[in-house]
Design a protein around this motif. Structure first.
Motif, PDB file in Angstrom:
ATOM      1  N   ALA A 193       0.829  -1.206   0.000  1.00  0.00           N
ATOM      2  CA  ALA A 193       0.000   0.000   0.000  1.00  0.00           C
ATOM      3  C   ALA A 193       0.863   1.254   0.000  1.00  0.00           C
ATOM      4  CB  ALA A 193      -0.938  -0.005   1.200  1.00  0.00           C
ATOM      5  N   ALA A 194       1.993   1.216   0.711  1.00  0.00           N
ATOM      6  CA  ALA A 194       2.890   2.372   0.718  1.00  0.00           C
ATOM      7  C   ALA A 194       3.477   2.611  -0.670  1.00  0.00           C
ATOM      8  CB  ALA A 194       4.003   2.159   1.739  1.00  0.00           C
ATOM      9  N   VAL A 195       3.801   1.525  -1.370  1.00  0.00           N
ATOM     10  CA  VAL A 195       4.306   1.650  -2.736  1.00  0.00           C
ATOM     11  C   VAL A 195       3.235   2.258  -3.636  1.00  0.00           C
ATOM     12  CG1 VAL A 195       5.107   0.390  -4.761  1.00  0.00           C
ATOM     13  CG2 VAL A 195       5.912  -0.271  -2.478  1.00  0.00           C
ATOM     14  N   ALA A 196       2.017   1.715  -3.570  1.00  0.00           N
ATOM     15  CA  ALA A 196       0.941   2.206  -4.424  1.00  0.00           C
ATOM     16  C   ALA A 196       0.629   3.674  -4.142  1.00  0.00           C
ATOM     17  CB  ALA A 196      -0.308   1.355  -4.233  1.00  0.00           C
ATOM     18  N   ALA A 197       0.609   4.049  -2.879  1.00  0.00           N
ATOM     19  CA  ALA A 197       0.299   5.437  -2.530  1.00  0.00           C
ATOM     20  C   ALA A 197       1.344   6.390  -3.109  1.00  0.00           C
ATOM     21  CB  ALA A 197       0.215   5.590  -1.017  1.00  0.00           C
ATOM     22  N   GLN A 198       2.607   6.013  -3.033  1.00  0.00           N
ATOM     23  CA  GLN A 198       3.653   6.872  -3.592  1.00  0.00           C
ATOM     24  C   GLN A 198       3.566   6.931  -5.108  1.00  0.00           C
ATOM     25  OE1 GLN A 198       6.015   8.879  -1.919  1.00  0.00           O
ATOM     26  NE2 GLN A 198       5.982   9.654  -4.020  1.00  0.00           N
ATOM     27  N   VAL A 208      -5.648  10.098  -1.652  1.00  0.00           N
ATOM     28  CA  VAL A 208      -5.600   8.640  -1.592  1.00  0.00           C
ATOM     29  C   VAL A 208      -6.204   8.189  -0.269  1.00  0.00           C
ATOM     30  CG1 VAL A 208      -4.155   6.581  -1.642  1.00  0.00           C
ATOM     31  CG2 VAL A 208      -3.514   8.595  -3.002  1.00  0.00           C
ATOM     32  N   HIS A 209      -7.332   7.498  -0.330  1.00  0.00           N
ATOM     33  CA  HIS A 209      -7.966   6.936   0.859  1.00  0.00           C
ATOM     34  C   HIS A 209      -7.503   5.483   1.017  1.00  0.00           C
ATOM     35  CE1 HIS A 209     -10.682  10.378   1.131  1.00  0.00           C
ATOM     36  NE2 HIS A 209     -10.902  10.248  -0.162  1.00  0.00           N
ATOM     37  N   ASP A 210      -7.288   5.053   2.249  1.00  0.00           N
ATOM     38  CA  ASP A 210      -6.795   3.702   2.512  1.00  0.00           C
ATOM     39  C   ASP A 210      -7.624   3.086   3.636  1.00  0.00           C
ATOM     40  OD1 ASP A 210      -5.379   1.374   2.943  1.00  0.00           O
ATOM     41  OD2 ASP A 210      -3.434   2.337   3.155  1.00  0.00           O
ATOM     42  N   VAL A 211      -8.197   1.903   3.377  1.00  0.00           N
ATOM     43  CA  VAL A 211      -8.998   1.247   4.409  1.00  0.00           C
ATOM     44  C   VAL A 211      -8.116   0.640   5.503  1.00  0.00           C
ATOM     45  CG1 VAL A 211     -10.843   0.764   2.770  1.00  0.00           C
ATOM     46  CG2 VAL A 211      -9.130  -0.987   3.239  1.00  0.00           C
ATOM     47  N   GLU A 212      -6.822   0.459   5.219  1.00  0.00           N
ATOM     48  CA  GLU A 212      -5.831   0.006   6.209  1.00  0.00           C
ATOM     49  C   GLU A 212      -6.217  -1.328   6.855  1.00  0.00           C
ATOM     50  OE1 GLU A 212      -5.267   3.238   8.913  1.00  0.00           O
ATOM     51  OE2 GLU A 212      -4.173   4.459   7.446  1.00  0.00           O
ATOM     52  N   LEU A 213      -6.659  -2.270   6.025  1.00  0.00           N
ATOM     53  CA  LEU A 213      -7.033  -3.594   6.519  1.00  0.00           C
ATOM     54  C   LEU A 213      -6.175  -4.647   5.841  1.00  0.00           C
ATOM     55  CD1 LEU A 213     -10.925  -3.226   6.493  1.00  0.00           C
ATOM     56  CD2 LEU A 213      -9.438  -3.273   8.501  1.00  0.00           C
ATOM     57  N   CYS A 214      -5.729  -5.632   6.625  1.00  0.00           N
ATOM     58  CA  CYS A 214      -4.849  -6.684   6.133  1.00  0.00           C
ATOM     59  C   CYS A 214      -5.632  -7.975   5.938  1.00  0.00           C
ATOM     60  CB  CYS A 214      -3.695  -6.911   7.116  1.00  0.00           C
ATOM     61  SG  CYS A 214      -2.596  -8.262   6.648  1.00  0.00           S
ATOM     62  N   THR A 215      -5.575  -8.526   4.727  1.00  0.00           N
ATOM     63  CA  THR A 215      -6.304  -9.758   4.449  1.00  0.00           C
ATOM     64  C   THR A 215      -5.707 -10.961   5.174  1.00  0.00           C
ATOM     65  OG1 THR A 215      -4.962  -9.959   2.443  1.00  0.00           O
ATOM     66  CG2 THR A 215      -7.162  -9.024   2.202  1.00  0.00           C
ATOM     67  N   MET A 216      -4.431 -10.905   5.505  1.00  0.00           N
ATOM     68  CA  MET A 216      -3.791 -12.053   6.141  1.00  0.00           C
ATOM     69  C   MET A 216      -4.149 -12.182   7.615  1.00  0.00           C
ATOM     70  SD  MET A 216      -0.029 -12.153   4.328  1.00  0.00           S
ATOM     71  CE  MET A 216       0.447 -13.643   5.218  1.00  0.00           C
ATOM     72  N   CYS A 217      -4.288 -11.071   8.305  1.00  0.00           N
ATOM     73  CA  CYS A 217      -4.567 -11.159   9.740  1.00  0.00           C
ATOM     74  C   CYS A 217      -6.003 -10.791  10.105  1.00  0.00           C
ATOM     75  CB  CYS A 217      -3.577 -10.317  10.539  1.00  0.00           C
ATOM     76  SG  CYS A 217      -3.571  -8.557  10.182  1.00  0.00           S
TER      77      CYS A 217
END
Length: 241
Positions: A193-198, A208-217
């Motif tokens: 997400a940090a790469v995509a945002a930059q 850039v809005h980010d839901v900040e949710l991890c699919t793994m955890c």
């Protein structure tokens, strides 16, 4: 966060667009695909996937099959979609969709990769961003495609649930692709997400809005890595409002 939970899906109203990040909940599938599996290329029953897609269409506001999508291959091709796929226009290898259609939605399927949704006054786009597409330039290509179909105007982006820097481990050969970004977390983890945002900012997307949710955890989502490859598919969907 501009997104809210609605019928077990994350729904957000972007300028000129409605965006949905689906979860694993709210469908009819069972077993490792429980319950809103949207992936036909899994071992789930096709009739379950069809019903799940119908339900997603209700949440998005467009009936299935009025959705633009391709066969995702972790590439950088973004289709300038003038119509949804059909028997006359078969699915081809594409990891993004940009469209000005008002009666269809753009969609990408994920199970750890990052869905990136873009909205402009004249169109929308959906991008499937694993590390390979990000390294190859799919974000810049997606922004370029949206500007081609929607005209030069302000673009707003939304980053959906994905394997995040808390959990996503990669080798040095992958880290090398992103050495110019502040995306390494600890010894092995990478923050896609940090790469995509930059990359979005570099392409001229300031919001850039980010839901900040991890699919793994987060067990509310399918995860290819967490579930050792036997799992369903969720989606990032966007349509013009």
């Amino acid at each position: 966060m501009i997104f809210r939970w609605e019928n077990e899906q994350l729904v957000g109203e972007l300028p000129h667009a409605r965006a949905v990040f689906s979860s694993a909940g709210g469908g009819v599938s069972t077993g490792p695909f429980a319950s809103l599996n949207l992936g036909l290329l899994t071992d789930d029953a096709p009739e379950n996937v069809a019903e799940n897609r119908r339900r997603l269409g209700e949440t998005v506001g467009h009936p299935w099959p009025r959705f633009c999508y391709g066969r995702q291959v972790h590439g950088t091709t973004v289709r300038r979609a003038t119509e949804p796929p059909s028997a006359e226009r078969p699915y081809t290898e594409e990891d993004g969709q940009a469209t000005a259609l008002t009666d269809a939605a753009a969609i990408v399927f994920t199970a750890d990769c990052l869905p990136v949704l873009l909205a402009a006054p004249g169109g929308v786009a959906a991008l499937h961003c694993g590390w390979r597409p990000l390294a190859g330039g799919i974000v810049a290509e997606g922004v370029r495609a949206l500007r081609e179909v929607a005209g030069e105007s302000e673009i707003v982006a939304a980053l959906g649930p994905a394997a995040r820097g808390c959990c996503y481990e990669v080798g040095e050969e992958v880290h090398a692709h992103f050495a110019a970004y502040d995306a390494r977390r600890g010894e092995r983890n990478l923050d896609l997400a940090a790469v995509a945002a930059q990359q979005l900012r570099d392409a001229g997307v300031d919001t850039v809005h980010d839901v900040e949710l991890c699919t793994m955890c987060d067990a509310r989502f399918f995860s290819h890595r967490r579930d050792k490859g036997i799992t369903g598919r969720q989606a990032g969907v966007i349509c013009r409002a």
